[in-house]
Motif scaffolding. Structure first.
Motif, PDB file in Angstrom:
ATOM      1  N   PRO A  29       0.788  -1.593  -0.275  1.00  0.00           N
ATOM      2  CA  PRO A  29       0.402   0.016  -0.128  1.00  0.00           C
ATOM      3  C   PRO A  29       0.716   1.151   0.115  1.00  0.00           C
ATOM      4  N   GLU A  30       0.172   2.265  -0.756  1.00  0.00           N
ATOM      5  CA  GLU A  30       1.056   3.647  -0.750  1.00  0.00           C
ATOM      6  C   GLU A  30       1.994   4.115   0.256  1.00  0.00           C
ATOM      7  N   LYS A  31       0.276   4.174   1.556  1.00  0.00           N
ATOM      8  CA  LYS A  31       0.917   4.898   3.020  1.00  0.00           C
ATOM      9  C   LYS A  31       1.938   3.694   3.425  1.00  0.00           C
ATOM     10  N   LEU A  32       1.936   2.859   3.404  1.00  0.00           N
ATOM     11  CA  LEU A  32       2.284   1.893   4.151  1.00  0.00           C
ATOM     12  C   LEU A  32       3.994   2.109   4.464  1.00  0.00           C
ATOM     13  N   SER A  33       4.407   2.267   5.785  1.00  0.00           N
ATOM     14  CA  SER A  33       5.847   2.408   5.984  1.00  0.00           C
ATOM     15  C   SER A  33       6.347   1.326   6.663  1.00  0.00           C
ATOM     16  N   VAL A  34       7.620   1.163   7.377  1.00  0.00           N
ATOM     17  CA  VAL A  34       8.112   0.344   8.142  1.00  0.00           C
ATOM     18  C   VAL A  34       8.002   0.472   9.441  1.00  0.00           C
ATOM     19  N   ARG A  35       7.485   1.343   9.858  1.00  0.00           N
ATOM     20  CA  ARG A  35       7.136   1.454  11.292  1.00  0.00           C
ATOM     21  C   ARG A  35       5.858   0.438  11.847  1.00  0.00           C
ATOM     22  N   HIS A  36       4.718   0.984  10.967  1.00  0.00           N
ATOM     23  CA  HIS A  36       3.948   0.389  10.527  1.00  0.00           C
ATOM     24  C   HIS A  36       4.160  -1.048  11.301  1.00  0.00           C
ATOM     25  N   LEU A  37       4.946  -1.919   9.936  1.00  0.00           N
ATOM     26  CA  LEU A  37       5.217  -3.581  10.259  1.00  0.00           C
ATOM     27  C   LEU A  37       6.088  -4.414  11.183  1.00  0.00           C
ATOM     28  N   ALA A  38       7.265  -3.436  11.618  1.00  0.00           N
ATOM     29  CA  ALA A  38       8.458  -3.718  13.303  1.00  0.00           C
ATOM     30  C   ALA A  38       8.532  -2.655  13.791  1.00  0.00           C
ATOM     31  N   ILE A  39       9.702  -3.062  15.369  1.00  0.00           N
ATOM     32  CA  ILE A  39       9.208  -2.076  15.686  1.00  0.00           C
ATOM     33  C   ILE A  39      11.561  -2.136  15.938  1.00  0.00           C
ATOM     34  N   ASN A  40      12.103  -1.178  16.202  1.00  0.00           N
ATOM     35  CA  ASN A  40      13.712  -1.690  15.814  1.00  0.00           C
ATOM     36  C   ASN A  40      14.026  -1.753  16.693  1.00  0.00           C
ATOM     37  N   HIS A  41      14.851  -2.375  17.379  1.00  0.00           N
ATOM     38  CA  HIS A  41      16.148  -1.908  18.314  1.00  0.00           C
ATOM     39  C   HIS A  41      17.545  -2.337  18.113  1.00  0.00           C
ATOM     40  N   ILE A  42      18.200  -1.499  19.027  1.00  0.00           N
ATOM     41  CA  ILE A  42      19.484  -1.090  18.246  1.00  0.00           C
ATOM     42  C   ILE A  42      20.735  -0.504  19.496  1.00  0.00           C
ATOM     43  N   ARG A  43      21.555  -1.859  19.560  1.00  0.00           N
ATOM     44  CA  ARG A  43      22.090  -1.950  20.374  1.00  0.00           C
ATOM     45  C   ARG A  43      23.824  -1.837  20.548  1.00  0.00           C
ATOM     46  N   PHE A  44      24.469  -1.554  21.073  1.00  0.00           N
ATOM     47  CA  PHE A  44      25.925  -1.193  21.029  1.00  0.00           C
ATOM     48  C   PHE A  44      26.827  -1.950  21.779  1.00  0.00           C
ATOM     49  N   GLN A  45      28.002  -2.174  21.785  1.00  0.00           N
ATOM     50  CA  GLN A  45      28.953  -3.267  22.987  1.00  0.00           C
ATOM     51  C   GLN A  45      30.197  -2.253  22.707  1.00  0.00           C
ATOM     52  N   ILE A  46      30.432  -1.683  23.652  1.00  0.00           N
ATOM     53  CA  ILE A  46      32.253  -1.232  23.339  1.00  0.00           C
ATOM     54  C   ILE A  46      33.314  -2.538  24.011  1.00  0.00           C
ATOM     55  N   LEU A  47      33.728  -3.103  22.654  1.00  0.00           N
ATOM     56  CA  LEU A  47      35.105  -3.664  23.385  1.00  0.00           C
ATOM     57  C   LEU A  47      36.672  -3.351  23.279  1.00  0.00           C
ATOM     58  N   ASP A  48      36.590  -2.375  22.717  1.00  0.00           N
ATOM     59  CA  ASP A  48      38.168  -2.037  23.451  1.00  0.00           C
ATOM     60  C   ASP A  48      38.149  -0.341  22.754  1.00  0.00           C
ATOM     61  N   GLU A  49      39.694  -0.414  23.263  1.00  0.00           N
ATOM     62  CA  GLU A  49      40.190   1.168  22.600  1.00  0.00           C
ATOM     63  C   GLU A  49      41.457   0.524  21.587  1.00  0.00           C
ATOM     64  N   LEU A  50      40.772   1.750  20.688  1.00  0.00           N
ATOM     65  CA  LEU A  50      41.741   1.708  19.293  1.00  0.00           C
ATOM     66  C   LEU A  50      42.932   3.479  18.937  1.00  0.00           C
ATOM     67  N   VAL A  51      44.160   2.871  18.669  1.00  0.00           N
ATOM     68  CA  VAL A  51      44.532   4.193  18.589  1.00  0.00           C
ATOM     69  C   VAL A  51      44.826   4.627  17.041  1.00  0.00           C
ATOM     70  N   PRO A  52      44.242   5.649  16.659  1.00  0.00           N
ATOM     71  CA  PRO A  52      43.939   5.648  15.149  1.00  0.00           C
ATOM     72  C   PRO A  52      45.884   5.400  14.387  1.00  0.00           C
ATOM     73  N   ALA A  53      45.600   5.221  13.100  1.00  0.00           N
ATOM     74  CA  ALA A  53      46.787   4.841  12.177  1.00  0.00           C
ATOM     75  C   ALA A  53      46.863   5.795  10.478  1.00  0.00           C
ATOM     76  N   ALA A  54      46.260   5.044  10.216  1.00  0.00           N
ATOM     77  CA  ALA A  54      46.783   5.249   8.429  1.00  0.00           C
ATOM     78  C   ALA A  54      45.637   4.911   8.242  1.00  0.00           C
ATOM     79  N   ALA A  55      45.064   5.063   6.357  1.00  0.00           N
ATOM     80  CA  ALA A  55      43.919   5.643   5.938  1.00  0.00           C
ATOM     81  C   ALA A  55      42.887   4.118   5.779  1.00  0.00           C
ATOM     82  N   ILE A  56      41.593   3.724   6.296  1.00  0.00           N
ATOM     83  CA  ILE A  56      41.135   2.798   6.758  1.00  0.00           C
ATOM     84  C   ILE A  56      40.390   2.014   4.868  1.00  0.00           C
TER      85      ILE A  56
END
Length: 565
Positions: free
Chosen positions: A529-556
């Motif tokens: 349907p034209e007006k159907l969006s993702v928010r009508h179909l699903a609930i989003n979940h976002i999770r982060f975990q910080i694993l380690d600290e890094l030293v910047p170096a050269a280009a990625i």
């Protein structure tokens, strides 16, 4: 700081955090090659700290009653003397006697001090300048503007005059004679209050240390209360190494980063019964940029394939059929390197004769209900840009104009820029809409970027962290340079300014770039349907975990390792 010869990925940052015991709020930082020195502004302690053991010694235990060291700000060590600021004055003392001797006075409160050969540098937020004095006589030699808007502490070495700005959360390296900014880098924590360089082991380069002092909220267990858990605040102060990688050709720095696991999942949960056939669900993956590298990605709940869309990688999930009220999970888990990024461009670096690349006209039009045809937004664009022609100055002028007229506030929905601008209160998405409209009307190509920020708790390693809100900001294009980031509303912290520029051409390590210039999530189906969006179909979940600290170096440059596709 120069380009590192070591490649990505970054390594765990060493040396580690220094946590002195028995201090409350440290300010100023100095090194004699063996120990670090700082001032506890709450107690008036002058402390010496062993960076290897955290052992802390109070050097002035018999001078506390006279409060000679109370309220001290900046601290510097030169030869056999300490230099420090207190109120409007600058003092020095012999390291053996610790008896303060008056050196100079400013008309305004003095914040930081540093000594190099015959010159004494003194910063003052109130005056807006770094003042220069002759060490032998105290005579004034001149001054140059502070690089930031906050209280600034100082250090100096062969590389230049180093400035640590508390409000900007930024370290600057200045030419000690002219005050010109040679580089700038964001700090990984808030409220930096001092900076110094400490010799490394063997032939290794000196370590740049930054001291931080702030309050942090915590849940206090109060057994005398009917509700034992209560919100309280406590002092937090520590010393942490700052690692900087400089790209002088492209004029940006990367500073301390973190290895982060990001999980994004859509839980199928229809609001109304919907049946869909031949479903294609597209969810953008973390982007690869100067400051962010996608190391690994794998599916959650349903397999995907990776496609490229306008230079961005997208996870594509396909279903032959979605039944009414069907359950399931659709998403990905990624391992991402994320660093702080800061450009140190100035308007004179920009070639105003260069045109926008072919196809960039799409970043100048109203493609998302930006109200660019309304009188209020068109007048705001004229007022915001003024007669400025340099793209950097123009973009900053527009940003400050919007900050003058908007205040941050969460809204029940995102209104169009004309409504938000007239109301005077806006969410981050509405800030972005107003900024996009005014910039595009002023001939600056802009696009939306972002989606989420990792909760900024780098000490909470290997614990699930869930952001309370999503977040967006923008990028603007400078011909001959490329896309530059700019936060939407985070720097709008002082009523009517002056506003920090920490996130003007800069992003902190916790900014997560998910798709640049493309929709983050989009669903296609044969019978959608034209007006159907993702928010009508699903609930989003976002999770982060910080694993380690890094030293910047050269280009990625390393490729993405996608599995389960």
């Amino acid at each position: 700081m120069t380009k590192s010869e070591h490649g990505f990925p970054g390594a765990t940052a060493r040396p580690s955090t220094i946590r002195p015991i028995g201090v409350y709020a440290l300010s100023g930082l100095a090194s004699d090659g063996d120990r670090l020195f700082s001032i506890d502004t709450v107690r008036g302690y002058l402390v010496a700290i062993d960076p290897k053991t955290n052992n802390t010694v109070i050097l002035n235990p018999y001078q506390l009653e006279d409060k000679e060291w109370m309220g001290v700000g900046g601290l510097s060590q030169a030869d056999d003397t300490f230099w420090f600021t207190q109120d409007e004055s600058v003092f020095w003392c012999d390291r053996d006697t610790l008896k303060p001797t008056f050196f100079a006075r400013l008309p305004y409160p003095a914040d930081g001090v540093a000594v190099w050969d015959a010159t004494v540098y003194v910063s003052s937020q109130k005056s807006g300048y770094i003042h220069l004095f002759e060490r032998s006589s105290g005579a004034k030699l001149g001054k140059f503007p502070q690089p930031g808007v906050g209280a600034e502490t100082l250090a100096v070495n062969d590389s230049g005059l180093w400035v640590c700005d508390r409000d900007e959360q930024t370290v600057y390296c200045l030419n000690p004679r002219t005050g010109q900014i040679q580089l700038s880098a964001l700090t990984p924590f808030t409220s930096p209050t001092g900076i110094t360089f400490h010799p490394g082991e063997g032939n290794s380069e000196p370590t740049c240390y930054v001291v931080y002092a702030d309050e942090e909220p915590y849940l206090r267990d109060n057994p005398n209360s009917e509700t034992p858990l209560e919100l309280a605040f406590r002092d937090r102060t520590f010393i942490h190494p700052l690692h900087i990688y400089t790209n002088p050709d492209e004029r940006y720095t990367l500073s301390n980063g973190f290895l982060i696991e990001i999980s994004y999942v859509e839980e199928l949960s229809q609001l109304d019964a919907v049946s869909l056939d031949n479903v294609e669900w597209r969810i953008a993956l973390p982007a690869n940029t100067q400051r962010q590298r996608l190391r690994h990605v794998e599916p959650i709940g349903h397999p995907f394939t990776i496609e490229e869309q306008d230079g961005q990688q997208v996870a594509v999930f396909r279903f032959d059929h979605l039944k009414p009220f069907q359950g399931g999970l659709v998403g990905w888990k990624a391992i991402v390197e994320m660093y702080s990024l800061k450009y140190f461009l100035i308007p004179d670096d920009i070639d105003a004769t260069l045109p926008l690349p072919a196809g960039f006209q799409r970043y100048l039009i109203d493609d998302d209900e930006l109200s660019m045809d309304t009188p209020i937004i068109q007048q705001a664009a004229r007022d915001g840009a003024g007669r400025e022609t340099n793209v950097l100055r123009k973009m900053l002028r527009i940003r400050n104009f919007v900050y003058d007229r908007l205040s941050y506030g969460i809204q029940p929905k995102i209104d169009t820029p004309d409504i938000a601008f007239e109301r005077g209160v806006a969410s981050c998405g509405e800030y972005v809409g107003v900024l996009l409209a005014l910039a595009r009307l002023s001939g600056i190509a802009c696009r939306t970027i972002g989606r989420y920020k990792c909760p900024a708790h780098p000490e909470s390693r290997h614990l699930p962290l869930e952001p309370d809100f999503n977040h967006v900001w923008l990028e603007f294009y400078v011909p001959g340079v490329g896309w530059l980031p700019m936060e939407s509303n985070v720097d709008d912290v002082i009523e009517q300014g002056p506003y920090p520029q920490r996130y003007f051409m800069g992003l902190a390590w916790y900014h997560t770039e998910l798709g640049k210039g493309i929709p983050f999530s989009k669903l296609n189906a044969d019978d959608k349907p034209e007006k159907l969006s993702v928010r009508h179909l699903a609930i989003n979940h976002i999770r982060f975990q910080i694993l380690d600290e890094l030293v910047p170096a050269a280009a990625i440059t390393a490729p993405v390792n996608a599995v389960g596709t």
